[in-house]
Design a protein around this motif. Sequence first.
Motif, short mmCIF file in Angstrom:
data_model
loop_
_atom_site.label_atom_id
_atom_site.label_comp_id
_atom_site.label_asym_id
_atom_site.label_seq_id
_atom_site.Cartn_x
_atom_site.Cartn_y
_atom_site.Cartn_z
N GLU A 16 1.05 -1.16 0.01
CA GLU A 16 -0.05 -0.15 -0.05
C GLU A 16 0.96 1.17 -0.16
OE1 GLU A 16 -3.33 2.36 2.54
OE2 GLU A 16 -2.89 -0.04 2.97
N ALA A 17 1.92 1.37 0.93
CA ALA A 17 2.92 2.38 0.86
C ALA A 17 3.39 2.53 -0.57
CB ALA A 17 3.83 2.32 1.84
N LEU A 18 3.96 1.56 -1.29
CA LEU A 18 4.72 1.68 -2.44
C LEU A 18 3.53 2.02 -3.40
CD1 LEU A 18 7.35 1.11 -3.67
CD2 LEU A 18 6.62 -1.51 -4.10
N LEU A 19 2.41 1.54 -3.48
CA LEU A 19 1.27 2.16 -4.38
C LEU A 19 1.31 3.67 -4.22
CD1 LEU A 19 -1.02 -0.78 -4.53
CD2 LEU A 19 0.27 -0.13 -6.47
N ARG A 20 1.18 4.17 -3.08
CA ARG A 20 0.90 5.52 -2.61
C ARG A 20 1.99 6.30 -3.29
NH1 ARG A 20 0.19 5.69 2.67
NH2 ARG A 20 -1.86 5.06 2.53
N PHE A 21 3.31 5.87 -2.98
CA PHE A 21 4.50 6.51 -3.49
C PHE A 21 4.65 6.61 -5.03
CE2 PHE A 21 8.95 6.86 -4.20
CZ PHE A 21 9.56 7.75 -3.34
N SER A 22 4.24 5.35 -5.47
CA SER A 22 4.33 5.36 -6.97
C SER A 22 3.20 6.24 -7.80
CB SER A 22 4.19 4.03 -7.64
OG SER A 22 5.25 3.07 -6.99
N LEU A 23 2.21 6.26 -7.12
CA LEU A 23 1.10 7.08 -7.68
C LEU A 23 1.22 8.59 -7.76
CD1 LEU A 23 -1.76 7.36 -8.74
CD2 LEU A 23 -2.72 7.18 -6.53
N VAL A 24 1.97 8.98 -6.54
CA VAL A 24 2.30 10.48 -6.56
C VAL A 24 3.42 10.76 -7.50
CG1 VAL A 24 3.49 12.15 -5.10
CG2 VAL A 24 1.87 10.65 -4.16
N TRP A 25 4.45 9.86 -7.84
CA TRP A 25 5.27 10.23 -8.74
C TRP A 25 4.83 10.10 -10.27
CZ3 TRP A 25 10.14 11.93 -9.15
CH2 TRP A 25 10.92 12.15 -7.95
N LEU A 26 3.95 9.05 -10.39
CA LEU A 26 3.18 8.87 -11.59
C LEU A 26 2.45 9.97 -12.18
CD1 LEU A 26 2.84 6.98 -14.10
CD2 LEU A 26 0.75 6.09 -12.93
N SER A 27 1.73 10.58 -11.20
CA SER A 27 0.66 11.56 -11.27
C SER A 27 1.67 12.77 -11.74
CB SER A 27 0.09 11.86 -9.96
OG SER A 27 -0.71 10.90 -9.71
N MET A 28 2.85 13.29 -10.85
CA MET A 28 3.47 14.49 -11.03
C MET A 28 4.31 14.26 -12.54
SD MET A 28 2.38 16.26 -8.78
CE MET A 28 3.57 17.49 -9.16
N LEU A 29 4.76 13.24 -12.75
CA LEU A 29 5.39 13.19 -14.26
C LEU A 29 4.37 13.06 -15.36
CD1 LEU A 29 8.24 10.37 -13.42
CD2 LEU A 29 8.41 12.89 -13.39
N ALA A 30 3.40 12.56 -15.02
CA ALA A 30 2.38 12.74 -16.27
C ALA A 30 1.81 13.95 -16.50
CB ALA A 30 1.02 11.85 -15.96
N ILE A 31 1.68 14.82 -15.34
CA ILE A 31 1.24 16.31 -15.41
C ILE A 31 2.47 17.02 -16.27
CG2 ILE A 31 0.96 18.45 -14.04
CD1 ILE A 31 -0.42 16.71 -11.98
N ALA A 32 3.69 16.80 -15.74
CA ALA A 32 4.58 17.50 -16.70
C ALA A 32 4.35 16.97 -18.25
CB ALA A 32 6.09 17.14 -16.00
N TYR A 33 4.40 15.78 -18.38
CA TYR A 33 4.44 15.46 -19.81
C TYR A 33 3.11 16.11 -20.43
CZ TYR A 33 3.75 12.25 -23.92
OH TYR A 33 3.34 11.99 -25.16
N VAL A 34 1.99 15.80 -19.95
CA VAL A 34 0.78 16.71 -20.62
C VAL A 34 1.00 18.04 -20.87
CG1 VAL A 34 -1.71 17.09 -20.34
CG2 VAL A 34 -0.77 14.69 -19.75
N THR A 35 1.40 18.82 -19.82
CA THR A 35 1.88 20.11 -19.92
C THR A 35 2.75 20.14 -21.31
OG1 THR A 35 1.62 20.62 -18.00
CG2 THR A 35 2.61 22.40 -19.05
N GLY A 36 3.80 19.52 -21.51
CA GLY A 36 4.45 19.58 -22.66
C GLY A 36 3.88 19.53 -23.93
N GLN A 37 2.78 18.49 -24.04
CA GLN A 37 2.17 18.27 -24.99
C GLN A 37 1.11 19.46 -25.35
OE1 GLN A 37 3.28 15.68 -26.96
NE2 GLN A 37 4.73 15.70 -25.38
N ARG A 38 0.93 20.09 -24.47
CA ARG A 38 -0.12 21.25 -24.30
C ARG A 38 -1.38 20.70 -24.52
NH1 ARG A 38 0.22 26.08 -27.89
NH2 ARG A 38 -0.52 27.26 -26.50
N GLU A 39 -1.66 19.74 -23.79
CA GLU A 39 -2.91 18.88 -23.72
C GLU A 39 -3.56 19.24 -22.39
OE1 GLU A 39 -4.53 17.49 -26.11
OE2 GLU A 39 -3.06 17.95 -27.58
N HIS A 40 -2.92 20.10 -21.58
CA HIS A 40 -3.64 20.27 -20.21
C HIS A 40 -4.93 20.77 -19.98
CE1 HIS A 40 -2.36 24.42 -20.92
NE2 HIS A 40 -1.43 23.90 -21.31
#
Length: 163
Positions: free
Chosen positions: A45-69
């Motif tokens: 559960e802790a590993l999933l929470r940690f991974s979800l935060v990192w995945l979300s933040m990196l995905a936000i950066a990617y989507v911003t780069g694609q101008r699809e925000h």
Amino acid sequence: MLTLHAAIDKILKFVCCLLFISMVGVASWQVIARYVLNNPSTVSEALLRFSLVWLSMLAIAYVTGQREHVRLTLLTDKLTGNWRFFSDFSIELLFIIFAAVVLIYGGMQATSNSMSQIYPMLNIPKGLLYLSLPVSGSLIIVYCLNNCLILYKNKYFIRRETP
């Protein structure tokens, strides 16, 4: 600059896919351990929470780069010429300011304040969780600067080509 954009895209896609696949594996293990083996995993559960935060933040950066925000296009779709350029450029500048102040500055504060705290289940510093904020903020700034450069070049070359 486009090669840097493409390189960051490839790295982010790979890391996000890797995080997502590992999350699916960890979640599957958690279900199997709990319901089949009757021995729930404490780390998953802790590993999933940690991974979800990192995945979300990196995905936000990617989507911003694609101008699809997420943005409201009711007004901006009706703009043309210099007004459209000014609107698009202003949005990119607002993203840069937000990323610099909230994600990088605030993220560094949160990271440094929590590095001495230990994430109990994973036995790692909590600051590593908050490190996702300045990392994604830095990526967002690089993407937004690149987007500003592209907007400027497109405006400049379109203006030169039209009589």
